[in-house]
Design a protein around this motif. Structure first.
Motif, PDB file in Angstrom:
ATOM      1  N   THR A 392     -13.012 -10.254  25.498  1.00  0.00           N
ATOM      2  CA  THR A 392     -12.493  -9.714  26.555  1.00  0.00           C
ATOM      3  C   THR A 392     -11.976  -8.480  26.221  1.00  0.00           C
ATOM      4  OG1 THR A 392     -11.821 -11.572  27.781  1.00  0.00           O
ATOM      5  CG2 THR A 392     -10.979  -9.716  28.717  1.00  0.00           C
ATOM      6  N   SER A 393     -12.501  -7.322  26.941  1.00  0.00           N
ATOM      7  CA  SER A 393     -11.908  -5.766  26.645  1.00  0.00           C
ATOM      8  C   SER A 393     -11.176  -5.512  27.989  1.00  0.00           C
ATOM      9  CB  SER A 393     -13.146  -4.943  26.541  1.00  0.00           C
ATOM     10  OG  SER A 393     -13.890  -4.573  27.598  1.00  0.00           O
ATOM     11  N   GLU A 394     -11.366  -5.950  28.997  1.00  0.00           N
ATOM     12  CA  GLU A 394     -10.436  -5.572  30.076  1.00  0.00           C
ATOM     13  C   GLU A 394     -10.800  -6.739  31.298  1.00  0.00           C
ATOM     14  OE1 GLU A 394     -12.135  -1.910  31.303  1.00  0.00           O
ATOM     15  OE2 GLU A 394     -13.873  -2.582  32.556  1.00  0.00           O
ATOM     16  N   VAL A 395      -9.959  -6.766  32.140  1.00  0.00           N
ATOM     17  CA  VAL A 395      -9.907  -7.791  33.183  1.00  0.00           C
ATOM     18  C   VAL A 395      -9.886  -7.153  34.445  1.00  0.00           C
ATOM     19  CG1 VAL A 395      -9.195  -9.990  34.149  1.00  0.00           C
ATOM     20  CG2 VAL A 395      -8.876  -9.570  31.705  1.00  0.00           C
ATOM     21  N   TRP A 396     -10.692  -7.453  35.409  1.00  0.00           N
ATOM     22  CA  TRP A 396     -10.682  -7.025  36.671  1.00  0.00           C
ATOM     23  C   TRP A 396      -9.983  -7.993  37.509  1.00  0.00           C
ATOM     24  CZ3 TRP A 396     -11.526  -2.402  39.119  1.00  0.00           C
ATOM     25  CH2 TRP A 396     -12.381  -1.387  38.403  1.00  0.00           C
ATOM     26  N   PHE A 397      -9.013  -7.419  38.515  1.00  0.00           N
ATOM     27  CA  PHE A 397      -8.482  -7.985  39.417  1.00  0.00           C
ATOM     28  C   PHE A 397      -8.964  -7.668  40.708  1.00  0.00           C
ATOM     29  CE2 PHE A 397      -5.964  -8.617  35.852  1.00  0.00           C
ATOM     30  CZ  PHE A 397      -5.201  -9.924  35.813  1.00  0.00           C
ATOM     31  N   TYR A 398      -9.001  -8.725  41.724  1.00  0.00           N
ATOM     32  CA  TYR A 398      -9.265  -8.401  43.198  1.00  0.00           C
ATOM     33  C   TYR A 398      -8.420  -9.492  44.063  1.00  0.00           C
ATOM     34  CZ  TYR A 398     -11.478  -7.250  47.396  1.00  0.00           C
ATOM     35  OH  TYR A 398     -11.672  -6.740  48.671  1.00  0.00           O
ATOM     36  N   GLU A 399      -7.732  -8.921  44.703  1.00  0.00           N
ATOM     37  CA  GLU A 399      -6.642  -9.799  45.744  1.00  0.00           C
ATOM     38  C   GLU A 399      -7.142  -9.725  47.004  1.00  0.00           C
ATOM     39  OE1 GLU A 399      -2.049  -9.683  45.628  1.00  0.00           O
ATOM     40  OE2 GLU A 399      -2.913  -7.958  46.815  1.00  0.00           O
ATOM     41  N   ILE A 400      -7.542 -10.928  47.445  1.00  0.00           N
ATOM     42  CA  ILE A 400      -7.750 -11.451  48.969  1.00  0.00           C
ATOM     43  C   ILE A 400      -6.445 -11.139  49.892  1.00  0.00           C
ATOM     44  CG2 ILE A 400      -8.853 -13.050  50.457  1.00  0.00           C
ATOM     45  CD1 ILE A 400     -10.778 -12.292  48.381  1.00  0.00           C
ATOM     46  N   PRO A 401      -6.740 -10.417  50.681  1.00  0.00           N
ATOM     47  CA  PRO A 401      -5.496 -10.132  51.442  1.00  0.00           C
ATOM     48  C   PRO A 401      -5.303 -11.488  52.535  1.00  0.00           C
ATOM     49  CG  PRO A 401      -7.384  -8.810  52.523  1.00  0.00           C
ATOM     50  CD  PRO A 401      -7.728  -9.435  51.170  1.00  0.00           C
ATOM     51  N   PRO A 402      -3.955 -11.646  52.804  1.00  0.00           N
ATOM     52  CA  PRO A 402      -3.794 -12.816  53.771  1.00  0.00           C
ATOM     53  C   PRO A 402      -4.295 -12.416  54.942  1.00  0.00           C
ATOM     54  CG  PRO A 402      -1.819 -11.434  53.402  1.00  0.00           C
ATOM     55  CD  PRO A 402      -2.800 -10.890  52.503  1.00  0.00           C
ATOM     56  N   PRO A 403      -4.384 -13.471  56.160  1.00  0.00           N
ATOM     57  CA  PRO A 403      -5.090 -13.235  57.158  1.00  0.00           C
ATOM     58  C   PRO A 403      -4.228 -12.507  58.159  1.00  0.00           C
ATOM     59  CG  PRO A 403      -4.016 -15.576  56.903  1.00  0.00           C
ATOM     60  CD  PRO A 403      -4.011 -14.876  55.498  1.00  0.00           C
ATOM     61  N   LEU A 404      -4.730 -11.894  59.105  1.00  0.00           N
ATOM     62  CA  LEU A 404      -4.114 -10.788  60.086  1.00  0.00           C
ATOM     63  C   LEU A 404      -2.711 -11.546  60.432  1.00  0.00           C
ATOM     64  CD1 LEU A 404      -7.342  -9.696  62.191  1.00  0.00           C
ATOM     65  CD2 LEU A 404      -6.359  -8.952  60.492  1.00  0.00           C
ATOM     66  N   ALA A 405      -1.524 -10.691  60.177  1.00  0.00           N
ATOM     67  CA  ALA A 405      -0.400 -10.780  60.967  1.00  0.00           C
ATOM     68  C   ALA A 405       0.288 -12.050  60.263  1.00  0.00           C
ATOM     69  CB  ALA A 405      -0.581 -10.765  62.395  1.00  0.00           C
TER      70      ALA A 405
END
Length: 501
Positions: A392-405
């Motif tokens: 591994t040279s770099e790790v990409w992160f992606y955050e799924i946002p919580p549902p509305l409100a």
């Protein structure tokens, strides 16, 4: 036993008709004193369904296509020989099932070394099956209802699979109280989709549960199948391991309903199975949600190298999977936040992550919001995607946002598959091209990860940014959604209190 009263070929079972039959079957089982709750009733229904489907989709089809076909189940023990005989009832039927049928099926032995021999699947399933029904009369009623379900066409199979999946979901909700965790369908679908599976690849779930990942992978790849040889190869390439008898039975039934007559499922401790595997047993793809929060017994832990021995199951699964993959193999795995956090020189978890980053390219971590696995746990989880053979040279992160409100998902408002759409668009296809940081996405270099003691519990640095301009129309639409959800909850509460909606 009286001679069987074989039925004529029936019309396709509609979804509504099938749902009605299944409801009647469950009502019948509720009357029996030997069955307590869905964790008793679903296995009872499943093994009967399995025998009916096996007889119709494997045995009868085999006889039609091949005049020399030899049924896996002998005369008098096939569904068509005993279940369809309406005169065979009451205590006589119950005695036959308990003393003859189940012991016979449990004692079946397939051809040595022939993984396609369905007798091996049958014996593994029925070694753990018990008829828990105490009333022979109710057992007869239940068998009659199951016999009304037909598997004559692919439409029948798809209809039954749909209804069966809804039953599985209810069982999963009940099983959560006993420590069983199951993967929601949207998570299954996303992990399979972003693994970019290909025909000819061997695919393993070493903690397959009821077979969700395997069924999703099979359904996706069947779209590319053009020949019988490709279909047979696909059947052989979809593999699972499951330790507990009930999920093993449910997974076998699930695979059968999706057209796999002799699923490559092994009932074994997956950690032992993988540690004892040879190079020839390595696979191209692993898709899994291993148990976490539990502890393995010492004899299992001692199978792992010194310096990596821990009783935490999720760490052991991760370590075993790295060895189980071929060079160039890929994995998509669910891990809890606690597993990402472990750091420091003396942490076994940190050492396992160090090995992961050295032996594999951990290219993506998708961080899920709270409640995705409700009602089993509120612990936030993560989806890790890696490839073996390159560091591994770099790790990409992606955050799924919580549902509305809301802070997260719940049992009554589960995560829909559409909530992964933005992540799929950002992903950049199989080669992960054109990824950009900002908003829900960010990347971290291996050098920074090393400085943090190999902790991967890295928060979104973009929090607080104005992620996107939102129009007044969008905000109003959100408020309408939230208000409708509140109104629905209030109506449900009113009904529970005995009022009128």
């Amino acid at each position: 036993m009286a001679s069987p009263n074989k039925k004529a070929a029936a019309a396709t079972t509609s979804r509504a008709r099938l749902a009605s039959i299944v409801k009647s079957a469950r009502d019948t089982m509720r009357k029996d004193a030997g069955l307590n709750g869905d964790l008793d009733r679903l296995p009872q229904l499943s093994w009967l369904l399995f025998l009916k489907a096996f007889d119709q989709r494997v045995e009868q089809v085999g006889e039609t296509l091949d005049p020399e076909y030899r049924p896996a189940i002998g005369k008098n023990y096939r569904w068509q020989d005993w279940a369809t005989d309406r005169d065979f009832s009451g205590n006589e039927l119950k005695t036959f099932v308990n003393d003859d049928l189940i012991p016979y099926l449990a004692d079946l032995r397939g051809s040595a070394g022939n993984a396609d021999d369905p007798r091996n699947v049958l014996s593994t399933i029925f070694n753990d099956v018990t008829n828990r029904m105490q009333s022979g009369t109710l057992l007869r009623d239940l068998v009659n209802l199951v016999d009304e379900i037909h598997f004559d066409s692919s439409d029948d199979i798809h209809t039954m699979a749909f209804v069966y999946e809804s039953i599985l979901k209810e069982m999963r909700d009940a099983a959560g109280d006993s420590g069983e965790f199951y993967t929601p369908r949207p998570v299954n679908r996303f992990m399979v989709q972003q693994s970019f599976l290909k025909l000819g690849e061997s695919i393993l779930d070493p903690a397959c549960g009821t077979g969700g990942f395997l069924v999703q992978a099979y359904e996706d790849l069947m779209k590319e199948v053009d020949t019988d040889s490709q279909r047979m190869r696909l059947h052989a390439d979809i593999r699972g391991i499951e330790k507990k008898p009930l999920p093993y039975l449910l997974a076998s039934m699930n695979m059968l309903l999706h057209g796999v007559g002799a699923p490559r499922l092994v009932r074994e401790n997956a950690l032992l199975q993988m540690r004892d595997a040879t190079a020839a047993d390595r696979v191209d793809v692993v898709l899994t949600n291993p148990p976490f929060g539990g502890e393995e017994e010492r004899s299992v832990v001692e199978k792992f190298p010194k310096g990596y021995q821990t009783q935490e199951t999720s760490w052991l699964f991760l370590l075993a999977i790295i060895d189980q993959l071929k060079k160039g193999g890929r994995c998509a795995i669910v891990l809890p936040n606690g597993s990402l956090f472990a750091s420091g020189e003396n942490s076994i978890g940190a050492r396992i992550k160090q090995k992961l980053l050295k032996d594999c390219n951990l290219h993506t971590i998708v961080r899920l919001p709270q409640g995705v696995f409700a009602p089993y746990t509120q612990i936030p989880s993560n989806l890790l995607f890696f490839e073996k053979g390159k560091s591994t040279s770099e790790v990409w992160f992606y955050e799924i946002p919580p549902p509305l409100a809301r802070r997260g998902y719940t049992k009554t408002t589960p995560m829909p598959v559409e909530d992964f759409d933005q992540c799929v668009a950002w992903w950049g296809g199989e080669m992960r091209e054109r990824r950009e940081g900002g908003g829900n996405a960010w990347k971290v270099s291996i050098a920074d990860i090393e400085k943090m003691g190999f902790s991967l519990d890295i928060s979104n640095p973009n929090v607080g940014e104005d992620l996107e301009y939102r129009s007044p129309e969008d905000i109003v639409d959100e408020l309408i959604v939230v208000e409708n959800e509140i109104l629905s909850l209030l109506k449900g509460l009113r009904e529970e209190l005995g009022g009128s909606a």
